[in-house]
Design an enzyme around this catalytic site. Structure first.
Site, PDB file in Angstrom:
ATOM      1  N   SER A 442       0.900  -0.840  -0.302  1.00 13.37           N
ATOM      2  CA  SER A 442       0.401  -0.152   0.122  1.00 13.37           C
ATOM      3  C   SER A 442       1.007   1.350  -0.507  1.00 13.37           C
ATOM      4  O   SER A 442       1.920   1.338   0.596  1.00 13.37           O
ATOM      5  CB  SER A 442      -0.852  -0.055   0.982  1.00 13.37           C
ATOM      6  OG  SER A 442      -1.862  -1.152   1.588  1.00 13.37           O
ATOM      7  N   GLU A 449      -1.440  18.351  -5.517  1.00  9.49           N
ATOM      8  CA  GLU A 449      -2.717  19.048  -6.543  1.00  9.49           C
ATOM      9  C   GLU A 449      -3.930  17.910  -5.315  1.00  9.49           C
ATOM     10  O   GLU A 449      -4.506  18.301  -5.682  1.00  9.49           O
ATOM     11  CB  GLU A 449      -2.625  18.019  -7.678  1.00  9.49           C
ATOM     12  CG  GLU A 449      -2.234  19.430  -8.562  1.00  9.49           C
ATOM     13  CD  GLU A 449      -0.956  18.613  -8.216  1.00  9.49           C
ATOM     14  OE1 GLU A 449       0.085  19.549  -9.152  1.00  9.49           O
ATOM     15  OE2 GLU A 449      -0.122  17.695  -7.720  1.00  9.49           O
ATOM     16  N   SER A 450      -3.251  17.100  -4.674  1.00  9.69           N
ATOM     17  CA  SER A 450      -4.316  16.496  -3.706  1.00  9.69           C
ATOM     18  C   SER A 450      -3.723  15.173  -3.118  1.00  9.69           C
ATOM     19  O   SER A 450      -2.533  15.297  -2.610  1.00  9.69           O
ATOM     20  CB  SER A 450      -5.887  16.026  -4.172  1.00  9.69           C
ATOM     21  OG  SER A 450      -6.603  15.367  -2.717  1.00  9.69           O
ATOM     22  N   HIS A 455      -2.674   0.641  -3.751  1.00 10.67           N
ATOM     23  CA  HIS A 455      -3.263  -1.379  -2.915  1.00 10.67           C
ATOM     24  C   HIS A 455      -2.737  -2.712  -3.769  1.00 10.67           C
ATOM     25  O   HIS A 455      -3.554  -2.439  -4.733  1.00 10.67           O
ATOM     26  CB  HIS A 455      -4.433  -0.899  -2.306  1.00 10.67           C
ATOM     27  CG  HIS A 455      -5.090   0.260  -1.589  1.00 10.67           C
ATOM     28  ND1 HIS A 455      -3.693   0.716  -0.210  1.00 10.67           N
ATOM     29  CD2 HIS A 455      -5.802   1.389  -1.597  1.00 10.67           C
ATOM     30  CE1 HIS A 455      -4.227   1.619   0.170  1.00 10.67           C
ATOM     31  NE2 HIS A 455      -5.408   2.266  -0.670  1.00 10.67           N
ATOM     32  N   CYS A 470      -7.555  18.281  -7.568  1.00  6.46           N
ATOM     33  CA  CYS A 470      -7.869  19.863  -7.649  1.00  6.46           C
ATOM     34  C   CYS A 470      -8.256  20.629  -9.033  1.00  6.46           C
ATOM     35  O   CYS A 470      -8.088  21.775  -8.450  1.00  6.46           O
ATOM     36  CB  CYS A 470      -7.703  19.974  -6.008  1.00  6.46           C
ATOM     37  SG  CYS A 470      -5.795  20.781  -6.183  1.00  6.46           S
TER      38      CYS A 470
END
Length: 501
Positions: A442, A449-450, A455, A470
């Site tokens: 993971s 930007e975010s 996973h 974003c």
């Protein structure tokens, strides 16, 4: 007042007179029957059967002997008043045998298959998804269980499944050539034209009418049975049920409703809607209907058999227009992405596009190489509101049949994620990856930007990825191709969401 109405009053019977009509028909079909046998077949108590026999003898409809048997006067009443004059009694009676029912259904299928193969293409804007031929025949066989079917007025409120034609073909096989009691009301003029054309070719009489149920109209209470398969929305169900109730003849009418399973809270709304309108649920046949191209309902829907009661009423008055959106495409517009298997051309279909369905895409073919095999690559919800503020683009990715060795290695996965971020101009603020035991990785990249996460499940050759930026992200096709190459995936799907408020 006819004889059966007089008999009903003499018996002080609370049941509708149609119960007595059904008993008369059963006596005609079985030739003779004991009170006990007739009670079992009709689900009526023996005292009612006995009282009915006495009244029939009194009015010279039945023989005054030990067995319960109609005399010529009773038989003529069934033939002329209950529309059995033209019916092949032996063939209809034989349908009580499972073997004969299957044989009859197979013969129907052979007659109907060429008609169904040529039916008009679905109009997805009207939430159409064709029921299978087998489903239409199952509907017909269910209707034929009702001995009064040849006398009743039957309405198909929307009939892109062509069940009206299947029923008329069954009537014709049973000798009921002159039936004029089948009606179709629909908003799809192409469909109505097709039904009329087939009816003419086969010497059927099907009454068709263009009808927009959202418009106020004179909804005449004229129908004993109303079959409807409404749009797959609660507002569509509400409208179609209200109009069906407005068209129902009396409190003995039946509404046969096809509607798919929804989430538990929405299923409660369906039940509440039926209860609010005082409809009695006589039966539910789970997954009775099967469809082509009805993926939104997993290609199946349940069949509800609903009885109109003296207290049933339409929530939406026939005198009122209905302004709510009723079609899935209006309430939940989406575009879908497909990739041509021959040339890898990405094609967008759905809301606002020239091609609305995968069936249309296969027929139209790829606009670059004219291939007709496509791989589904995901979908995006379209927001039509002008008052929505855009926050960003969210891509949810399923990578399948990946290289398990890649998915096991935390160092390789970390390098791939950082490489992809750099290639697409994503600004990494920090990142962290974790190796699970015995395997699996993971990891998360926190972006200016975010975020960008992964996973992995090496044992299933599967990886789930999530990118949220974003701002508008216009490189999803190249992004997906890069991920597929880096993870050595054989197949992928993704959903693209525009996050907004």
């Amino acid at each position: 007042m006819n004889t059966l109405d007089i008999i009903k009053n003499n018996m002080k019977l609370s049941h509708p007179v149609e119960i007595l009509e059904t008993l008369l028909i059963r006596l005609h079909l079985y030739d003779r029957a004991s009170n006990k046998d007739l009670s079992l077949k009709s689900n009526l108590p023996i005292p009612i059967i006995s009282a009915f026999k006495k009244e029939l003898i009194k009015y010279h409809f039945a023989e005054n002997k030990g067995v319960f048997k109609l005399n010529p006067t009773g038989i003529n009443y069934v033939l002329n008043e209950l529309e059995y004059k033209s019916i092949d009694i032996n063939q209809y009676h034989s349908l009580s045998s499972d073997e004969k029912r299957e044989e009859f259904a197979n013969e129907l299928s052979i007659l109907l298959e060429p008609i169904y193969n040529n039916r008009p293409q679905v109009n997805v804007l009207l939430d159409q998804a064709h029921a299978t031929l087998e489903t239409s025949i199952s509907r017909v066989m269910l209707l034929l269980n009702n001995p009064r079917i040849f006398k009743q007025n039957i309405l198909f409120l929307g009939d892109d499944d062509l069940t009206s034609l299947a029923l008329m073909m069954a009537f014709k096989k049973l000798g009921h050539h002159s039936s004029k009691n089948i009606f179709v009301k629909d908003i799809d003029q192409d469909l109505l034209t097709f039904i009329q054309g087939v009816a003419k070719q086969n010497d059927f009489s099907i009454n068709t009418e263009y009808l927009d149920l959202k418009r106020a109209n004179v909804y005449t209470k004229n129908f004993d049975i109303i079959w409807t398969d409404p749009p797959y929305t609660l507002s569509g169900l509400k409208l179609f049920l209200s109009r069906a109730i407005s068209l129902a003849k009396n409190d003995n009418s039946e509404i046969l409703l096809s509607f798919g399973q929804k989430k538990p809270i929405e299923n409660q709304e369906v039940q509440r809607l039926l209860n609010t309108q005082n409809l009695f649920i006589k039966n539910i046949y789970p997954q009775f209907n099967k469809y082509h191209g009805g993926s939104i309902i997993s290609n199946v829907s349940d069949l509800y058999v609903l009885s109109v009661t003296p207290h049933t009423y339409p929530i939406i008055s026939g005198k009122s227009d209905y302004s709510d959106k009723i079609y899935t495409g209006e309430l939940n517009p989406r575009i879908k992405f497909y990739q041509c298997k021959s040339c890898n051309n990405m094609i967008t279909i759905g809301h606002g596009k020239n091609i609305l369905t995968i069936e249309q895409l296969i027929e139209t073919t790829c606009d670059k190489c004219h291939g007709n095999k496509f791989q589904y690559r995901g979908q995006e919800k379209v927001n039509s509101s002008a008052d929505v503020r855009q926050l960003g683009t969210h891509i949810i990715v399923d990578m399948k049949d990946c290289d398990a060795e890649i998915l096991k290695s935390v160092s390789i996965i970390e390098k791939i994620m950082l490489d992809v971020a750099q290639k697409f101009g994503l600004n990494v603020v920090t990142h962290h990856f974790h190796q699970f035991k015995p395997w699996g990785v993971s990891g998360a990249l926190i972006l200016a930007e975010s975020h960008f996460t992964i996973h992995t499940w090496p044992e299933y050759h599967y990886a789930a990825l999530d990118l949220f930026v974003c701002n508008e992200f216009k490189h999803q096709d190249a992004f997906m191709t890069e991920l597929q190459m880096q993870l050595n995936a054989q197949e992928y799907e993704y959903k693209l969401l525009q996050r907004r408020f």
